[in-house]
Scaffold this motif. Structure first.
Motif, PDB file in Angstrom:
ATOM      1  N   ALA A 291      47.319 -50.151  19.783  1.00 23.14           N
ATOM      2  CA  ALA A 291      47.859 -48.903  19.225  1.00 23.14           C
ATOM      3  C   ALA A 291      48.256 -49.090  17.766  1.00 23.14           C
ATOM      4  CB  ALA A 291      49.057 -48.443  20.047  1.00 23.14           C
ATOM      5  N   GLY A 292      48.836 -50.246  17.438  1.00 28.13           N
ATOM      6  CA  GLY A 292      49.285 -50.509  16.078  1.00 28.13           C
ATOM      7  C   GLY A 292      48.153 -50.690  15.096  1.00 28.13           C
ATOM      8  N   GLU A 293      46.956 -51.020  15.581  1.00 29.29           N
ATOM      9  CA  GLU A 293      45.796 -51.120  14.702  1.00 29.29           C
ATOM     10  C   GLU A 293      45.158 -49.750  14.473  1.00 29.29           C
ATOM     11  OE1 GLU A 293      43.095 -53.942  16.342  1.00 29.29           O
ATOM     12  OE2 GLU A 293      44.380 -55.671  15.899  1.00 29.29           O
ATOM     13  N   ARG A 294      45.093 -48.933  15.534  1.00 28.25           N
ATOM     14  CA  ARG A 294      44.445 -47.631  15.397  1.00 28.25           C
ATOM     15  C   ARG A 294      45.405 -46.590  14.840  1.00 28.25           C
ATOM     16  NH1 ARG A 294      39.715 -45.901  19.388  1.00 28.25           N
ATOM     17  NH2 ARG A 294      39.108 -47.924  18.550  1.00 28.25           N
ATOM     18  N   LEU A 295      46.677 -46.623  15.239  1.00 25.24           N
ATOM     19  CA  LEU A 295      47.778 -45.846  14.670  1.00 25.24           C
ATOM     20  C   LEU A 295      47.796 -44.360  15.032  1.00 25.24           C
ATOM     21  CD1 LEU A 295      47.762 -47.613  11.228  1.00 25.24           C
ATOM     22  CD2 LEU A 295      49.657 -47.691  12.854  1.00 25.24           C
ATOM     23  N   SER A 296      46.679 -43.788  15.367  1.00 33.46           N
ATOM     24  CA  SER A 296      46.656 -42.367  15.729  1.00 33.46           C
ATOM     25  C   SER A 296      45.325 -42.047  16.394  1.00 33.46           C
ATOM     26  CB  SER A 296      46.838 -41.488  14.491  1.00 33.46           C
ATOM     27  OG  SER A 296      46.639 -40.115  14.803  1.00 33.46           O
ATOM     28  N   THR A 297      45.320 -40.987  17.184  1.00 36.84           N
ATOM     29  CA  THR A 297      44.063 -40.441  17.672  1.00 36.84           C
ATOM     30  C   THR A 297      43.354 -39.736  16.513  1.00 36.84           C
ATOM     31  OG1 THR A 297      44.792 -40.191  19.961  1.00 36.84           O
ATOM     32  CG2 THR A 297      43.066 -38.693  19.209  1.00 36.84           C
ATOM     33  N   VAL A 298      42.038 -39.869  16.464  1.00 38.35           N
ATOM     34  CA  VAL A 298      41.224 -39.207  15.454  1.00 38.35           C
ATOM     35  C   VAL A 298      40.555 -37.999  16.105  1.00 38.35           C
ATOM     36  CG1 VAL A 298      39.349 -39.453  13.792  1.00 38.35           C
ATOM     37  CG2 VAL A 298      40.751 -41.443  14.390  1.00 38.35           C
ATOM     38  N   TYR A 299      40.773 -36.821  15.533  1.00 42.12           N
ATOM     39  CA  TYR A 299      40.211 -35.591  16.096  1.00 42.12           C
ATOM     40  C   TYR A 299      39.059 -35.078  15.241  1.00 42.12           C
ATOM     41  CZ  TYR A 299      44.433 -35.555  18.929  1.00 42.12           C
ATOM     42  OH  TYR A 299      45.439 -35.900  19.803  1.00 42.12           O
ATOM     43  N   MET A 300      38.065 -34.502  15.920  1.00 46.55           N
ATOM     44  CA  MET A 300      36.938 -33.872  15.239  1.00 46.55           C
ATOM     45  C   MET A 300      36.284 -32.913  16.220  1.00 46.55           C
ATOM     46  SD  MET A 300      34.488 -37.228  15.435  1.00 46.55           S
ATOM     47  CE  MET A 300      35.948 -38.273  15.589  1.00 46.55           C
ATOM     48  N   PRO A 301      35.540 -31.942  15.752  1.00 45.16           N
ATOM     49  CA  PRO A 301      34.865 -31.025  16.677  1.00 45.16           C
ATOM     50  C   PRO A 301      33.956 -31.774  17.651  1.00 45.16           C
ATOM     51  CG  PRO A 301      34.847 -30.108  14.473  1.00 45.16           C
ATOM     52  CD  PRO A 301      35.364 -31.516  14.346  1.00 45.16           C
ATOM     53  N   GLY A 302      34.171 -31.542  18.944  1.00 47.60           N
ATOM     54  CA  GLY A 302      33.296 -32.103  19.957  1.00 47.60           C
ATOM     55  C   GLY A 302      33.553 -33.544  20.332  1.00 47.60           C
ATOM     56  N   TRP A 303      34.525 -34.198  19.710  1.00 49.95           N
ATOM     57  CA  TRP A 303      34.729 -35.622  19.993  1.00 49.95           C
ATOM     58  C   TRP A 303      36.091 -36.046  19.474  1.00 49.95           C
ATOM     59  CZ3 TRP A 303      32.505 -38.521  23.347  1.00 49.95           C
ATOM     60  CH2 TRP A 303      32.562 -39.923  23.286  1.00 49.95           C
ATOM     61  N   LYS A 304      36.591 -37.165  19.976  1.00 47.48           N
ATOM     62  CA  LYS A 304      37.808 -37.752  19.427  1.00 47.48           C
ATOM     63  C   LYS A 304      37.803 -39.246  19.722  1.00 47.48           C
ATOM     64  CE  LYS A 304      40.683 -36.712  23.497  1.00 47.48           C
ATOM     65  NZ  LYS A 304      41.902 -36.019  23.969  1.00 47.48           N
ATOM     66  N   LEU A 305      38.500 -39.988  18.899  1.00 50.09           N
ATOM     67  CA  LEU A 305      38.725 -41.409  19.107  1.00 50.09           C
ATOM     68  C   LEU A 305      40.208 -41.568  19.425  1.00 50.09           C
ATOM     69  CD1 LEU A 305      36.750 -42.868  16.058  1.00 50.09           C
ATOM     70  CD2 LEU A 305      35.975 -42.704  18.432  1.00 50.09           C
ATOM     71  N   THR A 306      40.514 -41.875  20.670  1.00 50.11           N
ATOM     72  CA  THR A 306      41.919 -41.929  21.079  1.00 50.11           C
ATOM     73  C   THR A 306      42.601 -43.185  20.564  1.00 50.11           C
ATOM     74  OG1 THR A 306      41.263 -42.926  23.185  1.00 50.11           O
ATOM     75  CG2 THR A 306      41.515 -40.528  23.130  1.00 50.11           C
ATOM     76  N   MET A 307      43.917 -43.085  20.392  1.00 50.55           N
ATOM     77  CA  MET A 307      44.688 -44.232  19.937  1.00 50.55           C
ATOM     78  C   MET A 307      44.715 -45.317  21.002  1.00 50.55           C
ATOM     79  SD  MET A 307      48.673 -44.409  18.620  1.00 50.55           S
ATOM     80  CE  MET A 307      49.425 -44.272  20.262  1.00 50.55           C
ATOM     81  N   LEU A 308      44.710 -44.902  22.263  1.00 54.15           N
ATOM     82  CA  LEU A 308      44.772 -45.834  23.387  1.00 54.15           C
ATOM     83  C   LEU A 308      43.544 -45.641  24.272  1.00 54.15           C
ATOM     84  CD1 LEU A 308      48.540 -45.349  24.286  1.00 54.15           C
ATOM     85  CD2 LEU A 308      47.523 -47.423  23.317  1.00 54.15           C
ATOM     86  N   PRO A 309      43.130 -46.687  24.990  1.00 58.11           N
ATOM     87  CA  PRO A 309      41.998 -46.539  25.910  1.00 58.11           C
ATOM     88  C   PRO A 309      42.292 -45.478  26.968  1.00 58.11           C
ATOM     89  CG  PRO A 309      42.617 -48.856  25.643  1.00 58.11           C
ATOM     90  CD  PRO A 309      43.687 -48.053  24.983  1.00 58.11           C
ATOM     91  N   ASP A 310      41.230 -44.840  27.449  1.00 53.87           N
ATOM     92  CA  ASP A 310      41.408 -43.743  28.396  1.00 53.87           C
ATOM     93  C   ASP A 310      42.148 -44.185  29.654  1.00 53.87           C
ATOM     94  OD1 ASP A 310      40.780 -40.921  29.112  1.00 53.87           O
ATOM     95  OD2 ASP A 310      39.733 -41.902  30.762  1.00 53.87           O
ATOM     96  N   GLU A 311      41.871 -45.406  30.133  1.00 51.39           N
ATOM     97  CA  GLU A 311      42.553 -45.859  31.347  1.00 51.39           C
ATOM     98  C   GLU A 311      44.057 -46.006  31.132  1.00 51.39           C
ATOM     99  OE1 GLU A 311      40.242 -49.429  29.572  1.00 51.39           O
ATOM    100  OE2 GLU A 311      39.990 -47.263  29.869  1.00 51.39           O
ATOM    101  N   VAL A 312      44.448 -46.337  29.907  1.00 48.49           N
ATOM    102  CA  VAL A 312      45.878 -46.415  29.593  1.00 48.49           C
ATOM    103  C   VAL A 312      46.453 -45.006  29.473  1.00 48.49           C
ATOM    104  CG1 VAL A 312      47.578 -47.183  27.894  1.00 48.49           C
ATOM    105  CG2 VAL A 312      45.621 -48.654  28.467  1.00 48.49           C
ATOM    106  N   VAL A 313      45.739 -44.117  28.788  1.00 48.67           N
ATOM    107  CA  VAL A 313      46.197 -42.733  28.643  1.00 48.67           C
ATOM    108  C   VAL A 313      46.407 -42.093  30.006  1.00 48.67           C
ATOM    109  CG1 VAL A 313      45.530 -40.425  27.866  1.00 48.67           C
ATOM    110  CG2 VAL A 313      45.173 -42.395  26.364  1.00 48.67           C
ATOM    111  N   GLN A 314      45.418 -42.244  30.904  1.00 50.74           N
ATOM    112  CA  GLN A 314      45.509 -41.598  32.213  1.00 50.74           C
ATOM    113  C   GLN A 314      46.640 -42.162  33.057  1.00 50.74           C
ATOM    114  OE1 GLN A 314      43.901 -38.826  32.806  1.00 50.74           O
ATOM    115  NE2 GLN A 314      43.050 -39.119  30.753  1.00 50.74           N
ATOM    116  N   ARG A 315      47.050 -43.374  32.779  1.00 47.51           N
ATOM    117  CA  ARG A 315      48.168 -43.964  33.536  1.00 47.51           C
ATOM    118  C   ARG A 315      49.498 -43.311  33.181  1.00 47.51           C
ATOM    119  NH1 ARG A 315      51.691 -45.098  36.030  1.00 47.51           N
ATOM    120  NH2 ARG A 315      52.402 -47.041  36.977  1.00 47.51           N
ATOM    121  N   TYR A 316      49.637 -42.832  31.927  1.00 44.37           N
ATOM    122  CA  TYR A 316      50.943 -42.321  31.489  1.00 44.37           C
ATOM    123  C   TYR A 316      50.934 -40.841  31.112  1.00 44.37           C
ATOM    124  CZ  TYR A 316      51.346 -47.370  31.059  1.00 44.37           C
ATOM    125  OH  TYR A 316      51.306 -48.719  31.320  1.00 44.37           O
ATOM    126  N   THR A 317      49.763 -40.192  31.077  1.00 45.42           N
ATOM    127  CA  THR A 317      49.717 -38.776  30.718  1.00 45.42           C
ATOM    128  C   THR A 317      50.455 -37.933  31.754  1.00 45.42           C
ATOM    129  OG1 THR A 317      48.212 -37.028  30.002  1.00 45.42           O
ATOM    130  CG2 THR A 317      47.556 -38.262  31.948  1.00 45.42           C
TER     131      THR A 317
END
Length: 684
Positions: A291-317
């Motif tokens: 998380a400290g390397e990526r620092l934020s989710t990157v948003y764009m039309p049709g796609w995004k690069l999340t700050m954390l891996p999806d499996e981590v996101v789904q664990r705490y969302t």
């Protein structure tokens, strides 16, 4: 009598007009007279004429074989005349001596200068290394010439293709690939982007922008290392609430949810529940490093690069139907007056009853249904009605502090790519829709988050803990929002202090602040002893600096790629004219699209003037749109006229065309040959 002398490394000759013990007065062929130190005079002669001697010496100099001359030269110091006698013959004449002087002077890799007209052989190892360097330069010059020729003829060499983004945006100006592009651009008289596109180096404008962003921000790729989302070790009590979140359908990182208790009792407890990854892992852990390397989710039309891996996101969302770990802020208030009586932070599991979605409810949950002017036939209607009344109250109170209302005149724009299931290719059909800022559901969420962020910011300060704050000293022109570690007023928000703590799955500073808030929740006034970040912790400043840079770059990319899709929308829909409002210096803002561009003919029109412009061209690589004024319309757009210069300048900056780091002035002069060993020194 004539004399040949050394003038700062340049050999000149002329007639001796007068001679003293330490100097001479010499007249050059041009008629100019110069005073020359006697030590700088290398030859005296009566004939031939000075110009003839220098010309003959320059003619003979290249004939001297440097390897052979180096072999003949003595081991100690020697003069150029000595070498001439050894190399030519014992009776070497003036022209041969001058030739030896010129040749020795221009070959420092063979002969070191130890005085005026005096030299010494360079060591053999030095000579070999210098010759290797000269040969490499010759080969590189030939390679540059070959690549430049290919580019000019419409073919892109593989090494140039591989270095494309480095050449254009972070160049090593000594690299042969860079020099080849510059030389080819100058030779063909084409802009670098046009040249490279014609040569096949740039096949897709969209991929060009996307890969440029990855080159600059994700040089090691966008993948995550294998990570396991840890369980939260401590037992958490179950909150007696039914919470609901409000997000877009595309949102997977659901950070926040709301709850309302006590409606109809006179006292209402308003709950703001934030996903709690900070309870599961600590600073320094493997997930924190990612998380400290990526620092934020990157948003764009049709796609995004999340700050954390999806499996981590789904664990705490905060997923619907689950009891999710959360950091909850409960604000107790009078139901009638909305006066705040108390606030409390709890670490708990929160039942998430529903994930409400903007795009499905914006036309249903309206101001009329929320205020009772129309039937409210949807879930959580009473809770949403109270939350809307509270949001209006909080916004009005902040605007009193601000001294003026917030401007929500312009809409937000949503982009949807038809048929897109993965990383966009750039040729999808794009749909652009609007959602006016300040719509009821937007307002509810925005004001709830401002309440949480300002309340927690004050609480951190009360507990003696640093946090990452956003502050703005005033609304005066040029006063920008800054990030720091002290609780300072935020004039733009109209609050006494403001943190970012409500999006810990999407922004790293929110996660950092959550760790500090958790310490306060666990330890209260003694939190400073247990918190991960202590007062004056230098690491916080490093985080702020890194986050500022990354977040700014991500936002710039989002704006740029949205501009690309807006231009594609114009192209796909065959739009040839737009209505727009004049901003400044000929720039206009489209009425119904997120697009600022220059329109010829609008330079002298007042800010806010409403115009119709004709599109005359666009460039998907530079993201530039060209337009011409057609006519001025009757109605003025008041909100444009009322905007500050700073607000306008920010949009103007976003509309600036693509900027390259390549400089055509770096090319060698047209027709310049590759560096030649033994080029003659300049002489009069």
């Amino acid at each position: 009598m004539y004399a040949l002398f050394d003038e700062s490394g340049k050999f000149l000759a002329g007639r001796v007009m007068s001679e003293a013990e330490s100097s001479m007065q010499i007249e050059l062929d041009s008629g100019k007279r110069v005073k020359v130190k006697a030590a700088n005079v290398l030859l005296k002669f009566d004939k031939p004429a000075p110009a003839e001697l220098i010309a003959e010496g320059q003619r003979l100099a290249p004939e001297i074989d440097l390897d052979l001359a180096w072999e003949f030269a003595p081991e100690g110091e020697f003069g150029f005349a000595d070498l001439a006698r050894d190399y030519f013959d014992a009776k070497a004449g003036l022209a041969q001596q001058a030739a030896a002087l010129f040749r020795l002077y221009e070959a420092p890799h063979y002969f070191r200068r130890v005085g005026k007209g005096l030299f010494k052989k360079a060591p053999e190892e030095t000579v070999k290394a210098a010759l290797l360097g000269i040969e490499r330069k010759k080969q590189q010059a030939a390679q540059i010439e070959s690549w430049a020729t290919e580019l000019a003829e419409g073919r892109c060499p593989e090494p140039v293709q591989e270095q494309l983004y480095k050449i254009l945006f972070k160049p090593d100006k000594n690299a042969p690939e860079y020099k080849a592009v510059v030389e080819a651009a100058k030779r063909s008289q084409r802009a670098p982007l046009d040249l490279l596109k014609a040569a096949g180096a740039i096949r897709s404008p969209y991929q060009f922008h996307w890969k440029r962003f990855l080159f600059e921000q994700f040089p090691k790729g966008t993948g995550f290392p294998a990570l396991q989302a840890p369980d939260i070790a401590e037992p958490l009590p179950l909150a007696p609430v039914q919470a609901f979140s409000i997000d877009d359908s595309q949102t997977t990182e659901i950070d926040d949810a709301l709850s309302v208790q006590g409606l109809g009792t006179g006292t209402v407890v308003f709950g703001i529940h934030i996903a709690a990854p900070g309870l599961a892992f600590a600073p320094g852990s493997a997930i924190d490093k990612v998380a400290g390397e990526r620092l934020s989710t990157v948003y764009m039309p049709g796609w995004k690069l999340t700050m954390l891996p999806d499996e981590v996101v789904q664990r705490y969302t905060l997923a619907e139907g689950q009891d999710c770990p959360a950091v909850s802020l409960y604000v107790t208030m009078d139901e009638a007056t909305l006066e705040v009586r108390a606030s409390e932070t709890k670490l708990e599991r929160v039942p998430i009853a529903a994930n409400l979605r903007h795009d499905r409810l914006d036309d249903v949950v309206t101001e009329a249904t929320l205020t009772g002017a129309a039937p409210a036939d949807y879930a959580f209607a009473p809770e949403l009605a109270f939350a809307f009344r509270l949001a209006q109250h909080l916004k009005a109170r902040r605007e009193v502090v601000r001294g003026k209302p917030e401007n929500f005149n312009r809409p937000d724009y949503n982009f949807r790519l038809e048929g897109n299931t993965g990383v966009p290719e750039g040729d999808e059909t794009v749909q652009i829709s609007t959602r006016r800022r300040g719509a009821p559901l937007d307002l509810i969420v925005a004001e709830a988050m401002i309440l949480a962020n300002s309340t927690w910011g004050g609480w951190l300060a009360e507990c003696g803990l640093p946090g990452i704050y956003r502050s703005q000293a005033s609304l005066a022109p040029g006063i920008k929002v800054r990030m720091g570690t002290k609780a300072l007023p935020h004039a733009g928000m109209g609050v006494a202090q403001y943190t970012w703590a409500t999006s810990p799955l999407r922004r790293y500073v929110d996660l950092v602040n959550q760790w500090q808030i958790i310490a306060c929740a666990r330890h209260g006034r003694t939190a400073a002893l247990a918190a991960p970040f202590k007062p004056k912790d230098a690491q916080l400043f490093s985080i702020i600096s890194a986050f500022d840079a990354a977040y700014g770059a991500y936002n710039d990319f989002q704006h740029g790629i949205e501009r690309y899709w807006t231009l594609r929308w114009l192209e796909q829909n065959g739009v040839t004219e737009l209505e727009a409002a004049v901003m400044k210096d000929g720039l206009v803002r489209a009425d119904t699209l997120p697009l600022v561009f220059r329109a010829n003919g609008c330079e002298q029109l007042p800010r806010g003037a409403h115009v119709r412009v004709r599109i005359t061209g666009m460039d998907l690589l530079t993201l530039d749109l060209h337009a011409q004024l057609v006519t001025r319309l009757d109605d003025a757009v008041a909100e444009v006229a009322a905007e500050t210069d700073a607000e306008v300048d920010e949009e103007v900056q976003e509309a600036a065309p693509l900027s390259l780091a390549i400089d055509l002035g770096d090319a060698p002069e047209a027709g310049a040959a590759a560096p030649q060993e033994g080029a003659a020194p300049a002489a009069a």
